[in-house]
Design a protein around this motif. Structure first.
Motif, short mmCIF file in Angstrom:
data_model
loop_
_atom_site.label_atom_id
_atom_site.label_comp_id
_atom_site.label_asym_id
_atom_site.label_seq_id
_atom_site.Cartn_x
_atom_site.Cartn_y
_atom_site.Cartn_z
N UNK A 3 11.77 10.58 15.14
CA UNK A 3 12.47 9.49 13.96
C UNK A 3 11.00 8.71 13.72
N UNK A 4 10.87 8.42 12.49
CA UNK A 4 9.93 7.59 11.84
C UNK A 4 10.51 6.24 12.16
N UNK A 5 9.28 5.43 12.86
CA UNK A 5 9.55 4.03 13.14
C UNK A 5 9.58 3.34 11.92
N UNK A 6 10.50 2.36 11.98
CA UNK A 6 10.76 1.50 10.62
C UNK A 6 9.48 0.77 10.79
N UNK A 7 9.07 0.34 9.52
CA UNK A 7 7.81 -0.65 9.18
C UNK A 7 8.19 -1.90 9.83
N UNK A 8 7.25 -2.47 10.40
CA UNK A 8 7.32 -3.85 10.93
C UNK A 8 6.69 -4.81 10.24
N UNK A 9 7.26 -5.85 9.81
CA UNK A 9 6.44 -6.91 9.06
C UNK A 9 5.96 -7.94 9.89
N UNK A 10 4.65 -8.11 9.59
CA UNK A 10 3.76 -8.97 10.47
C UNK A 10 3.25 -10.15 9.31
N UNK A 11 4.05 -11.29 9.32
CA UNK A 11 3.33 -12.23 8.38
C UNK A 11 2.09 -12.52 8.05
N UNK A 12 1.40 -12.61 8.88
CA UNK A 12 -0.04 -12.93 8.75
C UNK A 12 -0.93 -11.94 8.37
N UNK A 13 -0.14 -10.74 8.37
CA UNK A 13 -0.75 -9.49 7.68
C UNK A 13 -0.55 -9.07 6.17
N UNK A 14 0.75 -9.86 6.02
CA UNK A 14 1.55 -9.60 4.74
C UNK A 14 0.83 -10.37 3.58
N UNK A 15 0.10 -9.80 2.79
CA UNK A 15 -0.77 -10.07 1.59
C UNK A 15 0.29 -11.40 0.77
#
Length: 155
Positions: A3-15
Motif C-alpha cells: 500500500x502506498x503511504x499517505x503523503x505527510x505534511x511537514x509544515x517547514x517544508x511546505x512552500x
C-alpha cells in the motif's frame, strides 16, 4: 500487496506555509513604519501605496492590484476618506463606481512612508546578495502568476 503511504505534511517544508510565514514576518516589520507613525492598518497602507504609485483608481482596480477582498478594500477606503487621506469621486463612465485618489495629506504620508518602507525592506533582505534579491523577486512573480492561473475556472 503493498500500500502506498499517505503523503505527510511537514509544515517547514511546505512552500505555501513558508511563504505565508515569511510574508507575515516581513509585513509586520514594514508595518511598524506606517502603523506606529501614522496609525495606518496594512490594508490602508496598501491602498495608499497603490494610489501613490499608480494614481487615481477605482475600488475594483484596487481589489485586483492588491489581491485583497472587496470588503477590506471598501473598509480601508472609507477609513482613509474619513481621515482625509483619500478622495472618492463618482466615475465618469459608471455611476455605481467610485474613483479614489490621494488627497494632499495622503500624498504627504505616502512620500514619507515609502522611503521608510524601502529601508525596512532593505533591512529584511540584508542577508541576501543583490543577485539573490533579483532571483527572489523573479521566483515570487512566477509563483504568483502560477497561482493566479490555478484560480481561474476550468472550462
Amino acid at each position: 500487496m503493498s500500500r502506498a503511504r499517505p503523503a505527510t505534511l511537514t509544515l517547514d517544508a511546505f512552500i505555501p506555509y513558508r511563504l505565508s510565514v515569511a510574508a507575515n514576518a516581513v509585513s509586520q516589520r514594514v508595518a511598524r513604519v506606517y502603523a506606529e507613525q501614522y496609525g495606518l492598518s496594512t490594508q490602508e497602507w496598501r491602498l495608499i501605496a497603490v494610489l501613490g504609485e499608480d494614481g487615481e483608481r477605482t475600488q475594483l482596480d484596487l481589489v485586483k492590484r492588491t489581491r485583497m477582498e472587496k470588503v477590506p478594500v471598501s473598509r480601508a477606503a472609507r477609513a482613509l476618506e474619513d481621515r482625509g487621506l483619500v478622495r472618492r469621486t463618482q466615475s465618469e463612465h459608471d455611476a455605481r463606481s467610485r474613483r479614489l485618489s490621494l488627497t494632499p495629506s495622503g500624498r504627504r504620508i505616502y512620500e514619507r512612508v515609502a522611503p521608510a518602507a524601502l529601508e525596512a525592506e532593505a533591512e529584511v533582505l540584508a542577508e541576501l546578495a543583490p543577485r539573490e534579491r533579483a532571483t527572489l523577486r523573479t521566483l515570487l512573480e512566477r509563483v504568483e502568476r502560477s497561482a493566479i492561473r490555478a484560480l481561474r475556472p476550468t472550462p
